[in-house]
Design an enzyme around this catalytic site. Sequence first.
Site, PDB file in Angstrom:
ATOM      1  N   LEU A   1      40.499 -21.388 -44.049  1.00 46.57           N
ATOM      2  CA  LEU A   1      39.926 -21.959 -45.274  1.00 46.57           C
ATOM      3  C   LEU A   1      39.740 -23.480 -45.192  1.00 46.57           C
ATOM      4  O   LEU A   1      39.663 -24.151 -46.211  1.00 46.57           O
ATOM      5  CB  LEU A   1      40.773 -21.598 -46.503  1.00 46.57           C
ATOM      6  CG  LEU A   1      40.940 -20.095 -46.765  1.00 46.57           C
ATOM      7  CD1 LEU A   1      41.786 -19.859 -48.003  1.00 46.57           C
ATOM      8  CD2 LEU A   1      39.580 -19.409 -46.904  1.00 46.57           C
TER       9      LEU A   1
ATOM     10  N   ILE B   1      42.752 -20.082 -36.049  1.00 43.97           N
ATOM     11  CA  ILE B   1      42.402 -19.336 -34.840  1.00 43.97           C
ATOM     12  C   ILE B   1      43.214 -19.805 -33.628  1.00 43.97           C
ATOM     13  O   ILE B   1      43.329 -19.102 -32.623  1.00 43.97           O
ATOM     14  CB  ILE B   1      40.879 -19.442 -34.555  1.00 43.97           C
ATOM     15  CG1 ILE B   1      40.422 -18.415 -33.516  1.00 43.97           C
ATOM     16  CG2 ILE B   1      40.497 -20.851 -34.125  1.00 43.97           C
ATOM     17  CD1 ILE B   1      40.527 -16.981 -33.983  1.00 43.97           C
TER      18      ILE B   1
ATOM     19  N   ALA C   1      35.089 -21.640 -35.920  1.00 40.97           N
ATOM     20  CA  ALA C   1      34.702 -22.732 -35.030  1.00 40.97           C
ATOM     21  C   ALA C   1      34.681 -24.047 -35.788  1.00 40.97           C
ATOM     22  O   ALA C   1      34.629 -24.072 -37.019  1.00 40.97           O
ATOM     23  CB  ALA C   1      33.309 -22.469 -34.439  1.00 40.97           C
TER      24      ALA C   1
ATOM     25  N   SER D   1      25.042 -21.045 -30.091  1.00 33.75           N
ATOM     26  CA  SER D   1      24.100 -21.900 -30.823  1.00 33.75           C
ATOM     27  C   SER D   1      22.917 -22.302 -29.958  1.00 33.75           C
ATOM     28  O   SER D   1      23.051 -22.467 -28.737  1.00 33.75           O
ATOM     29  CB  SER D   1      24.823 -23.162 -31.306  1.00 33.75           C
ATOM     30  OG  SER D   1      23.913 -24.118 -31.796  1.00 33.75           O
TER      31      SER D   1
ATOM     32  N   LYS E   1      30.000 -24.470 -27.088  1.00 31.18           N
ATOM     33  CA  LYS E   1      29.370 -23.180 -27.351  1.00 31.18           C
ATOM     34  C   LYS E   1      28.904 -22.524 -26.054  1.00 31.18           C
ATOM     35  O   LYS E   1      29.030 -21.302 -25.869  1.00 31.18           O
ATOM     36  CB  LYS E   1      28.200 -23.348 -28.329  1.00 31.18           C
ATOM     37  CG  LYS E   1      28.631 -23.573 -29.766  1.00 31.18           C
ATOM     38  CD  LYS E   1      29.442 -22.390 -30.292  1.00 31.18           C
ATOM     39  CE  LYS E   1      29.784 -22.516 -31.762  1.00 31.18           C
ATOM     40  NZ  LYS E   1      30.599 -21.358 -32.235  1.00 31.18           N
TER      41      LYS E   1
ATOM     42  N   TYR F   1      29.743 -30.230 -29.034  1.00 33.59           N
ATOM     43  CA  TYR F   1      29.540 -28.932 -29.689  1.00 33.59           C
ATOM     44  C   TYR F   1      28.735 -27.994 -28.799  1.00 33.59           C
ATOM     45  O   TYR F   1      29.101 -26.826 -28.597  1.00 33.59           O
ATOM     46  CB  TYR F   1      28.812 -29.148 -31.021  1.00 33.59           C
ATOM     47  CG  TYR F   1      28.418 -27.869 -31.728  1.00 33.59           C
ATOM     48  CD1 TYR F   1      29.359 -27.136 -32.438  1.00 33.59           C
ATOM     49  CD2 TYR F   1      27.097 -27.418 -31.692  1.00 33.59           C
ATOM     50  CE1 TYR F   1      29.000 -25.962 -33.094  1.00 33.59           C
ATOM     51  CE2 TYR F   1      26.735 -26.252 -32.336  1.00 33.59           C
ATOM     52  CZ  TYR F   1      27.688 -25.524 -33.035  1.00 33.59           C
ATOM     53  OH  TYR F   1      27.323 -24.361 -33.677  1.00 33.59           O
TER      54      TYR F   1
END
Length: 313
Positions: free
Chosen positions: A33, A54, A77, A121, A149, A145
């Site tokens: 959250l 995670i 992520a 992505s 990915k 990023y």
Amino acid sequence: MNILITGGAGFIGSHTAEYFHENGNDVFVLDNLSTGKIENIPFINQENFFNIDIRDYNKIEAIIKEFQFDVIVHLAAVVSVVDTVKDPITSNEVNVEATLNLLDINKKYNQNIKKIIFASSAAVYGNDPILPKTMDSMIRPASPYAIQKYAGEQYLKIYNSLYGLPTVALRFFNVYGPKQDPKSQYSGVLSILKNKFDNGDEFIFNGDGLQTRDFVFVKDIVNAINIVVNNDNANGNIFNVGSGKASSLMEMFETFQQIYNKTISYRYGDERAGDVKHSLADISSLVKLGYQPNYQVNNGLKEYLNSEIKLGI
């Protein structure tokens, strides 16, 4: 099926969870959250929700051992390019190390796993000028990023080829739709545009407004996930998920003007570090599995805006 969705309280995750829940599956959501919202998933029973990071590997292992999920959709992520530029170490822990850990736990302890799907992505392609982006296009990541990915999806391929784990990676292009938070810095540009038009605020183009994107409605993303869940021919592969059409940001601004029947002020700012100039998906390999985007920009935006009104957003 017994399905775990990591990051399932987020924008894409909550739509995915809702779809599989409505189709009679036993859906579990794991989300810390930090960006997801519990109100996005009111249909999930409390006992099916895990408020866990995670990276909490011991708890992740215990959950996998206990529930023996048929399907895992891994969406958790650090999704902000800006955040990965500011802190590549932490984002690498979340986006790469935690993904690798999830794969290894399932390899060791989950005898029931039928599919692990990873959200990659279009950012992996970077600023390669050749369009559309195909599975043979040059990989030129321009941000931590994008590197993370790419690393994640390659680990999925390796775990399929070396260990027989049924994995699929999906390279999402520019996703938009209901529940996308316009106030967060990682939000899509269309939700930000909506917010500006709703409030009559000034919109700032990051660059000249001529950059192009393949905007894909979130329901088409969920459709793609469902297709690869149910197709063994997808295993071990990577697929682009987009609409197959590109629009410039200025064109999108003009579309909003038409839908709202008004305009707002705008100006041009600096390009964001790590952003790509042009993007367009070749979706032919996914189309062969039965994927067909049901939404293009006009009908997608109309459903998006109508859905937000119904949600009271």
